[in-house]
Each structure stands twice: as C-alpha cells, then as structure tokens.
Design a protein around this motif. Structure first.
Motif, PDB file in Angstrom:
ATOM      1  N   VAL A   1      34.149  33.245  46.494  1.00 35.36           N
ATOM      2  CA  VAL A   1      33.338  32.346  45.674  1.00 35.36           C
ATOM      3  C   VAL A   1      33.806  30.921  45.887  1.00 35.36           C
ATOM      4  O   VAL A   1      35.005  30.624  45.767  1.00 35.36           O
ATOM      5  CB  VAL A   1      33.435  32.697  44.180  1.00 35.36           C
ATOM      6  N   ARG A   2      32.889  30.055  46.227  1.00 38.10           N
ATOM      7  CA  ARG A   2      33.163  28.621  46.242  1.00 38.10           C
ATOM      8  C   ARG A   2      32.565  28.047  44.972  1.00 38.10           C
ATOM      9  O   ARG A   2      31.349  27.954  44.818  1.00 38.10           O
ATOM     10  CB  ARG A   2      32.570  27.954  47.478  1.00 38.10           C
ATOM     11  N   TRP A   3      33.460  27.691  44.052  1.00 33.28           N
ATOM     12  CA  TRP A   3      33.050  27.238  42.733  1.00 33.28           C
ATOM     13  C   TRP A   3      32.562  25.784  42.778  1.00 33.28           C
ATOM     14  O   TRP A   3      32.957  25.015  43.665  1.00 33.28           O
ATOM     15  CB  TRP A   3      34.217  27.351  41.756  1.00 33.28           C
ATOM     16  N   PRO A   4      31.745  25.387  41.812  1.00 33.59           N
ATOM     17  CA  PRO A   4      31.320  23.979  41.763  1.00 33.59           C
ATOM     18  C   PRO A   4      32.479  22.998  41.648  1.00 33.59           C
ATOM     19  O   PRO A   4      32.355  21.843  42.071  1.00 33.59           O
ATOM     20  CB  PRO A   4      30.429  23.936  40.514  1.00 33.59           C
ATOM     21  N   SER A   5      33.604  23.439  41.090  1.00 35.65           N
ATOM     22  CA  SER A   5      34.774  22.568  40.982  1.00 35.65           C
ATOM     23  C   SER A   5      35.399  22.267  42.329  1.00 35.65           C
ATOM     24  O   SER A   5      36.213  21.346  42.455  1.00 35.65           O
ATOM     25  CB  SER A   5      35.828  23.227  40.085  1.00 35.65           C
ATOM     26  N   GLY A   6      35.064  23.052  43.360  1.00 36.65           N
ATOM     27  CA  GLY A   6      35.669  22.912  44.669  1.00 36.65           C
ATOM     28  C   GLY A   6      36.671  24.000  44.981  1.00 36.65           C
ATOM     29  O   GLY A   6      37.064  24.172  46.141  1.00 36.65           O
ATOM     30  N   GLU A   7      37.118  24.744  43.981  1.00 34.16           N
ATOM     31  CA  GLU A   7      38.039  25.847  44.220  1.00 34.16           C
ATOM     32  C   GLU A   7      37.352  26.939  45.028  1.00 34.16           C
ATOM     33  O   GLU A   7      36.156  27.192  44.869  1.00 34.16           O
ATOM     34  CB  GLU A   7      38.529  26.426  42.890  1.00 34.16           C
ATOM     35  N   VAL A   8      38.119  27.574  45.884  1.00 35.31           N
ATOM     36  CA  VAL A   8      37.633  28.721  46.642  1.00 35.31           C
ATOM     37  C   VAL A   8      38.496  29.917  46.287  1.00 35.31           C
ATOM     38  O   VAL A   8      39.724  29.859  46.392  1.00 35.31           O
ATOM     39  CB  VAL A   8      37.674  28.458  48.160  1.00 35.31           C
ATOM     40  N   GLU A   9      37.849  30.972  45.856  1.00 38.55           N
ATOM     41  CA  GLU A   9      38.563  32.147  45.372  1.00 38.55           C
ATOM     42  C   GLU A   9      38.128  33.364  46.176  1.00 38.55           C
ATOM     43  O   GLU A   9      36.936  33.564  46.414  1.00 38.55           O
ATOM     44  CB  GLU A   9      38.256  32.347  43.887  1.00 38.55           C
ATOM     45  N   ARG A  10      39.110  34.175  46.575  1.00 37.13           N
ATOM     46  CA  ARG A  10      38.819  35.323  47.441  1.00 37.13           C
ATOM     47  C   ARG A  10      39.443  36.591  46.861  1.00 37.13           C
ATOM     48  O   ARG A  10      40.597  36.592  46.462  1.00 37.13           O
ATOM     49  CB  ARG A  10      39.342  35.069  48.848  1.00 37.13           C
ATOM     50  N   VAL A  11      38.637  37.649  46.804  1.00 39.17           N
ATOM     51  CA  VAL A  11      39.076  38.936  46.284  1.00 39.17           C
ATOM     52  C   VAL A  11      38.861  39.986  47.361  1.00 39.17           C
ATOM     53  O   VAL A  11      37.811  40.017  48.007  1.00 39.17           O
ATOM     54  CB  VAL A  11      38.279  39.310  45.017  1.00 39.17           C
ATOM     55  N   ALA A  12      39.854  40.854  47.559  1.00 38.32           N
ATOM     56  CA  ALA A  12      39.767  41.879  48.599  1.00 38.32           C
ATOM     57  C   ALA A  12      39.424  43.235  48.004  1.00 38.32           C
ATOM     58  O   ALA A  12      39.700  43.515  46.834  1.00 38.32           O
ATOM     59  CB  ALA A  12      41.091  41.962  49.359  1.00 38.32           C
ATOM     60  N   ASP A  13      38.828  44.079  48.841  1.00 42.06           N
ATOM     61  CA  ASP A  13      38.568  45.487  48.505  1.00 42.06           C
ATOM     62  C   ASP A  13      37.838  45.645  47.177  1.00 42.06           C
ATOM     63  O   ASP A  13      38.341  46.231  46.215  1.00 42.06           O
ATOM     64  CB  ASP A  13      39.878  46.280  48.478  1.00 42.06           C
ATOM     65  N   VAL A  14      36.635  45.146  47.112  1.00 39.16           N
ATOM     66  CA  VAL A  14      35.843  45.184  45.892  1.00 39.16           C
ATOM     67  C   VAL A  14      35.027  46.475  45.860  1.00 39.16           C
ATOM     68  O   VAL A  14      34.356  46.815  46.836  1.00 39.16           O
ATOM     69  CB  VAL A  14      34.905  43.967  45.820  1.00 39.16           C
ATOM     70  N   PRO A  15      35.067  47.222  44.755  1.00 42.43           N
ATOM     71  CA  PRO A  15      34.254  48.445  44.678  1.00 42.43           C
ATOM     72  C   PRO A  15      32.771  48.097  44.633  1.00 42.43           C
ATOM     73  O   PRO A  15      32.394  47.005  44.204  1.00 42.43           O
ATOM     74  CB  PRO A  15      34.716  49.092  43.374  1.00 42.43           C
ATOM     75  N   ILE A  16      31.936  49.024  45.040  1.00 43.02           N
ATOM     76  CA  ILE A  16      30.505  48.761  45.130  1.00 43.02           C
ATOM     77  C   ILE A  16      29.737  49.590  44.111  1.00 43.02           C
ATOM     78  O   ILE A  16      30.304  50.367  43.359  1.00 43.02           O
ATOM     79  CB  ILE A  16      29.982  49.033  46.552  1.00 43.02           C
ATOM     80  N   ASP A  17      28.422  49.391  44.107  1.00 43.70           N
ATOM     81  CA  ASP A  17      27.502  50.084  43.210  1.00 43.70           C
ATOM     82  C   ASP A  17      27.865  49.852  41.747  1.00 43.70           C
ATOM     83  O   ASP A  17      27.869  50.765  40.922  1.00 43.70           O
ATOM     84  CB  ASP A  17      27.461  51.588  43.508  1.00 43.70           C
ATOM     85  N   ARG A  18      28.183  48.623  41.418  1.00 44.33           N
ATOM     86  CA  ARG A  18      28.514  48.239  40.048  1.00 44.33           C
ATOM     87  C   ARG A  18      28.454  46.726  39.917  1.00 44.33           C
ATOM     88  O   ARG A  18      28.371  46.001  40.909  1.00 44.33           O
ATOM     89  CB  ARG A  18      29.897  48.735  39.668  1.00 44.33           C
ATOM     90  N   TYR A  19      28.527  46.260  38.675  1.00 40.93           N
ATOM     91  CA  TYR A  19      28.647  44.839  38.393  1.00 40.93           C
ATOM     92  C   TYR A  19      30.096  44.509  38.100  1.00 40.93           C
ATOM     93  O   TYR A  19      30.793  45.255  37.400  1.00 40.93           O
ATOM     94  CB  TYR A  19      27.778  44.439  37.183  1.00 40.93           C
ATOM     95  N   VAL A  20      30.554  43.394  38.654  1.00 40.39           N
ATOM     96  CA  VAL A  20      31.891  42.891  38.372  1.00 40.39           C
ATOM     97  C   VAL A  20      31.761  41.454  37.882  1.00 40.39           C
ATOM     98  O   VAL A  20      30.788  40.762  38.181  1.00 40.39           O
ATOM     99  CB  VAL A  20      32.805  42.947  39.618  1.00 40.39           C
ATOM    100  N   THR A  21      32.745  41.022  37.098  1.00 37.49           N
ATOM    101  CA  THR A  21      32.776  39.647  36.613  1.00 37.49           C
ATOM    102  C   THR A  21      33.969  38.929  37.221  1.00 37.49           C
ATOM    103  O   THR A  21      35.096  39.432  37.164  1.00 37.49           O
ATOM    104  CB  THR A  21      32.886  39.603  35.078  1.00 37.49           C
ATOM    105  N   LEU A  22      33.723  37.782  37.819  1.00 38.07           N
ATOM    106  CA  LEU A  22      34.780  36.961  38.392  1.00 38.07           C
ATOM    107  C   LEU A  22      34.879  35.676  37.576  1.00 38.07           C
ATOM    108  O   LEU A  22      33.920  34.915  37.477  1.00 38.07           O
ATOM    109  CB  LEU A  22      34.481  36.634  39.855  1.00 38.07           C
TER     110      LEU A  22
END
Length: 570
Positions: free
Chosen positions: A531-552
C-alpha cells in the motif's frame, strides 16, 4: 511539485487478519456469474415515480443519487438513497425524502431513516461518504439544487445536520461530489461539482422548448457554474478554498467527479466531466493549488476535438500498466471514451478500439463503475443508460428514454457487452442514472446498486462471481486521513502485479464500497500486498491469505479479528 516518499515500512509476516466473510473456495462450475434483482427480497421499497413537469423537470430528471455506506461500522454495507424530487407522489400525496436502509446481514435491509434523524426533502443530486472529523464514523454529504447538507455521524446510529456550522452549504446546483485530502494534512476536504445557472421558476428565459410539458433544452447554450473546494480546518469547520486553489474562476457544467493520484506524484488530483463544456483535469500542484491541464492531457474534448455531453467518470488501471486510466460516458450519438494513461498526465482515447464506443453510441450513458465482476483479474465495466428527456423519441425516433444497463467484460484485449447473458435483471430497461458497486453480502464479489429516476432503484446481487479467488482490503489511515482516499494497493500474485486505487467519488452522483476488491482468478496465493498511503508511506505485507477481507491500518499492519485499529500509538 512531487512529494518525496518515505522509506518502505516492511511487515515480514502476516499474523492474524480481520475476516468479514468465510472463505469461499474456487469452484469447478464454469458457468459465468449472473446478476439477480434482489430489491424486493431485500426489503427496499423506496422509490419516486412522479416527477415535476416544465421547469423543475430539468432538475429532477438529472437526479437519482445514493450508494453504499457502513454507517454503523458493523462490517455490512448499508444503503443511502437521495431524494431528487419534492413532487407529491400519487400513492401517498406527499413527497418522498432521503432514505437510509440498514443491512441486517441476512440479505435484507431495514428502513432506519427516521431513527437515524435523516430529514431529506429536497431536489437532491449526489452523495459523498467520508469521515471528515476522523472520529471513526462515516459522515454524509448530499448535494442538491441550490442547497446541500452535511450529516455528521454521531456514532450511535443517528446523524446531525451540521451544514451551517461546518460552512459547506453550497447554494449552487450541486451535482457529483467527493471527499479528498487535497493538501495532505490528514483531514478530508470536500469537492463539489456544480452544474448550470438555472431558475426553474423563470423557465422561459432559457434555451428550452416544451414537448409534452417536458423541457427539451440546449445545454451548450446555458451558463455553467464553478466548482467548489472546501478545505477542512480540522476543527469541524471548512473554508472555501476555491479561489486560492485556482478553480473559482473556471465555470464548468459539472457532472461526474473522481479524485485519484493520476500522475503518481503523491498528490490527489480531480477529474471532472462537464456537460457540453470541456472537461476539467485539476492537477494537484502540491502547494494548495490546482491547475486545469485537461487540454494538454487530451481529456478535455472528444478525440475529434468536440465538447460532449459528458456524464460519469471513474479511474482504474484497466490495461495493467500500473497507471490509472479514465472512463467518460456521454450523451447519445457520442459514445464512451476510455482514456488510457500514457504517463506524464497524457491520455489516449481507446474507447472505440476497445469496444466501448459503438455499443453505447445510440444511448445516453450516465453512471459507470469499473469492477471485476467475475474475479478473473481483469477490470470490467458497468454502465447505466437512460435519456434525460422523457419524450425523446419525438425528437430522435431511434432513441429510447429507458435502456437496459451495460456490463462490459474485459478479455484483456477489449470489452464485450455481456449483459444480455448475465441474468434477466440486466435485460430490463431502466432510466438509469447513478451506479454504485459494493459487496453488500460480503461473499467476495461486487454487487451493483443501479440508481434511477421515475422508478425505484435496483439492487443487483452478483451470484457466482466468487467462484474464483479474491482478496478484499479495507484501509484505515493514521498519518493519512482515515479514509485513505488516494492510496494505491498492489497485490503480487501468480507472477504478476495488480494495482487498484482507493478513489474518491467516481460514477455519477454515487458512492461505492470503500474496500478495494481484487479478483485473483485461479491464483491460490498472494505473495505480497503493498500500500502506498496518501501520506507517502509505503507498507508491505507478505503471505496474505485469500478469499477474505483484511484490514490494513497505516503503520500497524493487518488488524486481527476483534482488534480495534484505533488503539496504539500514532
């Protein structure tokens, strides 16, 4: 001026995730998804059937706004419907006001309008949803002819009208609208597109002629109105920043609006379609000013250099090159434009080449939203159609007032209208206006709310779109404004990157699901989510499960089930 992006914040492992729907495995059924009309079964019985005639008809026939909002934060999308007429209805003898329907989680909705404190009796137009005070509860802004209203969400199921206190009473003919953080201070500002200088009580002074008491008007001869940009002061009030931002002197005829970072410089831009007037592309210069660059970006006119009756717009990476493209729907005999982003704020229209222009040429196309309706990883398009002039066949015999919607399926090379084969509901004619998309049943595929005039809206449930794999992402800003409008989300899966953006506004008069929904096709693993946030921060998450909703949540990674994302340090 470009924003310098901060160093990437890496999250090496996933941990737990917020699951809003049970995982739905990809099935073996190869049948395509269909859309089912769920309006009656859902208990939505709101509707306006009778419009005013003569002068007021010009205002009311443009209406039909609304969309999805999770007003009570229970993880289920509710529905807000904007009243666009004050005409007494034949069944009740009274006008129909705005409506708020609460999602019960079982496919049905309950009318909670009175309980919520909604008092909407106006000739309304557009709806924007955004947490302008960063208190965690989504607020509502409704535009109308010569008025507007800002409803602050109290967080207890009720709203209060704070329009005058907040200083956002737009007294022009407000049309589409959106929240956005244009100055990067972490507070949502507000953009309102305004339409025409028009007093229905003085109808004889305008370029219209009456046919069956309906005004048939030459919009190109009307005077337009400037749009308005309200700056959020962070204390519950707004200041009209239109003049210092550089947009106050530009009179347009605003219809659709989308807010997104179109040139990847970290600042949210605004694209506004104009009816019979050149479109605006307000490039955010990053210092509080916006400059209209539509002419040099080649999005102000048709490919032949003509102004068009432009209606809706949306922004999405249609061709998978990592840049946001634009869609523009138009009045009859003009077709639909697909503006592919070439970088450097230059766009090339490929609507005809990609199969969108000719199928829509003989209709007036209004609301439009990009979506991946079958979760195959390719961006499709839903378009509402319907003419603004009821006796249109007396002027153009080949043009109809009501038309079936379009569902354009993307095969990677172009688009094909598959609506006739995707359920009986998509074959029915409507006087379509707004289009909102949202997964109201949390089953992993996008549903559609088709907004109309002179008839009830239609809730179209997607059946079968979740046979393929998917991932839904809800974003919560901390340094950025909570709604994270302008964020870009990239999913690395199956050897390719898919980028989708959290845009503001889009379509026409409508607001959609704020969650970003990715179709993954047959891919069974997401390697990384960035995710590249509007603030300019870039955040990266590995190995995300699928077929669901997640909140970052910005700076805090993925939120575990039951965990409050507001807790912790900023």
């Amino acid at each position: 001026m470009s924003r310098r992006f901060a160093a990437s914040v890496s999250v090496a492992a996933l941990g737990a995730s917020l699951v809003l729907a049970a995982p739905v495995p990809a099935g073996t059924d190869d049948a395509p998804p269909v859309f089912v009309d769920a309006t009656e079964a859902a208990g939505i019985d709101w509707g306006i059937r009778k419009l005013a005639l003569r002068g007021w008809n010009l205002v009311e026939t443009m209406g039909g706004g609304g969309g999805f909002v999770d007003y009570d934060r229970d993880g289920l999308l509710d529905i807000y419907l904007v009243s666009y007429s004050t005409e007494p209805q034949e069944d009740s003898g009274a006008p129909v006001g705005d409506a708020l329907y609460r999602n019960n989680g079982d496919g049905t909705f309950t009318d909670v309008t009175e309980k919520a404190g909604i008092r909407g009796f106006r000739r309304g137009q557009g709806l924007a949803v955004g947490d302008y005070d960063n208190d965690g509860w989504p607020d509502l802004y409704i535009t109308a002819h010569n008025s507007s209203v800002l409803y602050r969400n109290r967080g207890d199921g009720t709203f209060e009208d704070v329009t005058d206190r907040a200083g956002v009473n737009n007294e022009k003919w407000g049309c589409s609208t959106t929240f956005l953080d244009y100055d990067g201070d972490g507070w949502l500002d507000l953009f309102v597109s305004n339409y025409l200088e028009f007093d229905p009580e003085a109808e004889g002074t305008y370029p219209c002629r009456m046919i069956d008491e309906h005004p048939f008007c030459t919009i190109i001869k009307f005077r337009g109105q400037p749009s308005v940009l309200y700056r959020n002061e962070g204390d519950g009030t707004f200041t009209d920043a239109s003049a210092p931002a550089g947009i106050a002197a530009l009179e347009g005829k605003g219809m659709g609006v989308v807010a997104a970072d179109l040139d990847d410089d970290g600042w949210v831009d605004v694209f506004q379609t104009n009816d019979s007037f050149p479109n605006f592309l307000f490039h955010n210069l990053g210092d509080g000013r916006m400059k209209d660059v539509a002419l040099e970006a080649e999005v102000g006119y048709s490919p032949s250099g003509q102004v068009t009756g432009a209606m809706a717009t949306d922004a999405e990476d249609v061709d998978g090159d990592g840049r946001l493209d634009l869609i523009v729907t138009n009045f009859n005999n003009q077709g639909t434009f697909l503006q592919l982003n070439q970088g450097g704020l230059r766009f090339w229209d490929r609507g005809q080449r990609r199969g969108l222009s000719m199928p829509t040429f003989t209709v007036s196309s209004f609301g439009a939203r990009f979506l991946d309706y079958d979760n195959d990883g390719l961006i499709d398009l839903f378009v509402a159609a319907g003419h603004p002039f009821a006796p249109v066949s007396k002027v153009w015999p080949q043009i109809r007032y009501a038309e079936p919607p379009f569902l354009f399926e993307n095969d990677g090379e172009g688009f094909t209208n598959v609506a006739p084969a995707r359920g009986e509901a998509l074959g029915r004619p409507h006087v379509g206006r707004g289009v909102a998309t949202g997964d109201y049943d949390n089953d992993g595929d996008p549903d559609v709310l088709l907004l109309t005039v002179s008839e009830p809206p239609r809730l179209l449930r997607n059946e079968g779109g979740n046979r393929r794999h998917w991932l839904g992402v809800a974003l919560v800003g901390t340094k950025s404004a909570r709604d994270a409008i302008g964020a870009k989300v990239t999913v690395a899966a199956g050897g390719r990157d898919r980028m989708r953006a959290r845009v503001g506004g889009a379509s026409y008069l409508s607001t959609s699901d704020p969650r970003v929904l990715f179709g993954l096709g047959d891919v069974e693993r997401v390697d990384a989510l960035e995710v590249r946030w509007p603030s300019g921060e870039v955040e990266r998450v590995a190995d995300v499960p699928i077929d669901r909703y997640v909140t970052l949540t910005e700076g805090r990674g993925l939120t575990s089930a039951g965990e409050d994302p507001e807790k912790g340090e900023d």
